[in-house]
Scaffold this motif. Structure first.
Motif, PDB file in Angstrom:
ATOM      1  N   SER A 132       3.384   5.879  12.666  1.00 18.29           N
ATOM      2  CA  SER A 132       4.660   5.324  13.539  1.00 18.29           C
ATOM      3  C   SER A 132       4.469   3.730  13.511  1.00 18.29           C
ATOM      4  CB  SER A 132       4.545   5.845  14.810  1.00 18.29           C
ATOM      5  OG  SER A 132       3.284   5.767  15.627  1.00 18.29           O
ATOM      6  N   ALA A 133       3.107   3.110  13.650  1.00 20.91           N
ATOM      7  CA  ALA A 133       3.298   2.120  13.724  1.00 20.91           C
ATOM      8  C   ALA A 133       3.454   1.315  12.432  1.00 20.91           C
ATOM      9  CB  ALA A 133       1.741   1.288  14.222  1.00 20.91           C
ATOM     10  N   LEU A 134       2.976   1.757  11.251  1.00 18.00           N
ATOM     11  CA  LEU A 134       3.079   1.470   9.773  1.00 18.00           C
ATOM     12  C   LEU A 134       4.800   1.332   9.413  1.00 18.00           C
ATOM     13  CD1 LEU A 134       2.328   0.621   7.082  1.00 18.00           C
ATOM     14  CD2 LEU A 134       1.983   3.109   6.555  1.00 18.00           C
ATOM     15  N   SER A 135       5.209   2.472   9.907  1.00 22.59           N
ATOM     16  CA  SER A 135       6.705   2.676   9.799  1.00 22.59           C
ATOM     17  C   SER A 135       7.695   1.796  10.488  1.00 22.59           C
ATOM     18  CB  SER A 135       7.340   4.169  10.003  1.00 22.59           C
ATOM     19  OG  SER A 135       8.610   4.392   9.895  1.00 22.59           O
ATOM     20  N   SER A 182       3.242   7.089  -0.081  1.00 28.54           N
ATOM     21  CA  SER A 182       3.493   7.758   1.087  1.00 28.54           C
ATOM     22  C   SER A 182       3.070   7.185   2.138  1.00 28.54           C
ATOM     23  CB  SER A 182       2.620   9.151   1.117  1.00 28.54           C
ATOM     24  OG  SER A 182       2.374   9.641   2.342  1.00 28.54           O
ATOM     25  N   MET A 183       3.872   7.448   3.297  1.00 29.31           N
ATOM     26  CA  MET A 183       3.608   6.659   4.629  1.00 29.31           C
ATOM     27  C   MET A 183       2.194   7.188   5.211  1.00 29.31           C
ATOM     28  SD  MET A 183       5.947   4.179   5.784  1.00 29.31           S
ATOM     29  CE  MET A 183       7.564   3.657   5.644  1.00 29.31           C
ATOM     30  N   GLY A 184       2.075   8.331   5.165  1.00 30.57           N
ATOM     31  CA  GLY A 184       1.050   9.061   5.752  1.00 30.57           C
ATOM     32  C   GLY A 184      -0.243   8.431   4.998  1.00 30.57           C
ATOM     33  N   ARG A 185      -0.279   8.582   3.696  1.00 36.71           N
ATOM     34  CA  ARG A 185      -1.440   8.290   3.194  1.00 36.71           C
ATOM     35  C   ARG A 185      -1.983   6.782   3.160  1.00 36.71           C
ATOM     36  NH1 ARG A 185       0.425  11.909  -0.796  1.00 36.71           N
ATOM     37  NH2 ARG A 185       1.301  10.183  -2.175  1.00 36.71           N
ATOM     38  N   ALA A 186      -0.872   6.092   3.422  1.00 38.66           N
ATOM     39  CA  ALA A 186      -1.139   4.559   3.468  1.00 38.66           C
ATOM     40  C   ALA A 186      -1.441   4.213   4.558  1.00 38.66           C
ATOM     41  CB  ALA A 186       0.350   3.932   3.310  1.00 38.66           C
ATOM     42  N   ARG A 220       0.773  -1.335  -0.009  1.00 38.29           N
ATOM     43  CA  ARG A 220       0.019  -0.124  -0.034  1.00 38.29           C
ATOM     44  C   ARG A 220       0.855   1.368  -0.088  1.00 38.29           C
ATOM     45  NH1 ARG A 220      -3.639   1.136  -2.434  1.00 38.29           N
ATOM     46  NH2 ARG A 220      -5.589   2.401  -2.005  1.00 38.29           N
ATOM     47  N   VAL A 221       1.964   1.167   0.791  1.00 42.77           N
ATOM     48  CA  VAL A 221       2.847   2.284   0.681  1.00 42.77           C
ATOM     49  C   VAL A 221       3.465   2.585  -0.802  1.00 42.77           C
ATOM     50  CG1 VAL A 221       5.068   3.330   1.398  1.00 42.77           C
ATOM     51  CG2 VAL A 221       3.515   2.042   3.378  1.00 42.77           C
ATOM     52  N   VAL A 222       3.886   1.662  -1.315  1.00 42.56           N
ATOM     53  CA  VAL A 222       4.311   1.596  -2.719  1.00 42.56           C
ATOM     54  C   VAL A 222       3.389   2.302  -3.737  1.00 42.56           C
ATOM     55  CG1 VAL A 222       5.193   0.589  -4.858  1.00 42.56           C
ATOM     56  CG2 VAL A 222       5.877   0.045  -2.461  1.00 42.56           C
TER      57      VAL A 222
END
Length: 304
Positions: free
Chosen positions: A30-33, A17-21, A11-13
């Motif tokens: 932060s959890a996603l990262s 964007s980390m935020g949008r994903a 989903r990030v790809v």
């Protein structure tokens, strides 16, 4: 490695964007990262390049992304198959425009009849584009021409001269040689099209060259121009499937090289889902049935 990490990474790809994903997935950034960092640590390689503009896949990340898509798709298919206790999932199949004119509808009908729970996605495009989509894992199967992909020769198509009956200079015979067409105005696809390479090579063997007046890469537009009498064209017999009721003359080209091989190409065996394996069998069966039943003009089954 967890499926959750793969879903996060994909989903990030896709969103860049980390935020949008994170927002799309319903988790905090932060959890996603953290999950992405754990994934990179386990693989011992950098998958994403992060900067102020967002996140984009590295070369290693793009390679991993393509395989992660397949893994997630197979996992989803496995869940559906277990829930429904019969073959399900989804499969993507690519056909060139001339091929789809005769094959697409019978194939879709056969898939609906045999595997109603398999979701089918059909893509119609030039053979070269389909080959690129297959390489990028955007297709499971494709019927291609002169491909470098692992493939199986399926059938051979004779080429035909097609032109409006009233077109000046159009040969009246049912069988013609390319040497007779040197002065006839022709519409052909551009050099990006596999058919054009076949036609040019056949003319070269005949020690001539086509009298090209217009290049058209879309089959529908090309056929409209032929029906309007702008010029004649050279196409496989399948291209005539949508010309019912038109006053078009069809003459078989008898030169030895005026043939097109249709090859059934697919992802590697270990990457094909059960749904894709089933679709490959159906596609082959339907194509053979059309040829044997005389419903694929100018086609014969390949000897192999």
């Amino acid at each position: 490695m967890e499926l959750r990490q793969l879903r996060y990474f994909v989903r990030v790809v896709e969103l860049g964007s980390m935020g949008r994903a994170a927002q799309d997935l319903g988790v905090v950034t932060s959890a996603l990262s953290q999950q992405i960092s754990r994934l990179e640590g386990e693989l011992a390689t950098r998958l994403l390049q992060r900067d102020a503009r967002g996140a984009r896949a590295t070369d290693a990340g793009m390679a991993f992304y393509q395989q992660a898509q397949l893994t997630l798709r197979h996992a989803d298919d496995a869940v559906r198959a277990a829930q429904q206790a019969r073959l399900s999932g989804h499969v993507s199949v690519g056909l060139a425009p001339s091929t789809s004119a005769v094959l697409a509808l019978p194939f879709m009908q056969a898939m609906r009849e045999r595997y109603p729970d398999v979701r089918l996605r059909m893509v119609e495009s030039l053979s070269g584009h389909l080959a690129g989509m297959l390489t990028a894992r955007q297709l499971d199967l494709a019927l291609l021409f002169d491909t470098g992909h692992a493939s199986v020769p399926l059938l051979e198509e004779r080429l035909f001269l097609l032109g409006l009956r009233s077109l000046p200079g159009l040969p009246a015979a049912a069988r013609v040689r390319l040497a007779e067409l040197r002065h006839l105005p022709l519409l052909l696809p551009s050099h990006r099209h596999g058919l054009r390479a076949t036609v040019d090579a056949a003319f070269k063997r005949a020690r001539g060259q086509p009298n090209l007046v217009l290049e058209v890469d879309g089959l529908a537009v090309l056929m409209d121009a032929v029906c309007a009498g702008l010029a004649a064209t050279i196409q496989p017999g399948a291209a005539t499937a949508r010309l019912a009721g038109q006053d078009i003359v069809r003459a078989e080209i008898t030169d030895r090289g005026a043939r097109r091989i249709n090859r059934l190409a697919a992802l590697p065996e270990d990457e094909l889902s059960p749904a894709a394996l089933a679709a490959r069998v159906v596609l082959r069966d339907v194509a053979r049935g059309l040829v044997q039943g005389g419903q694929w003009p100018g086609a014969t089954l390949h000897e192999a």
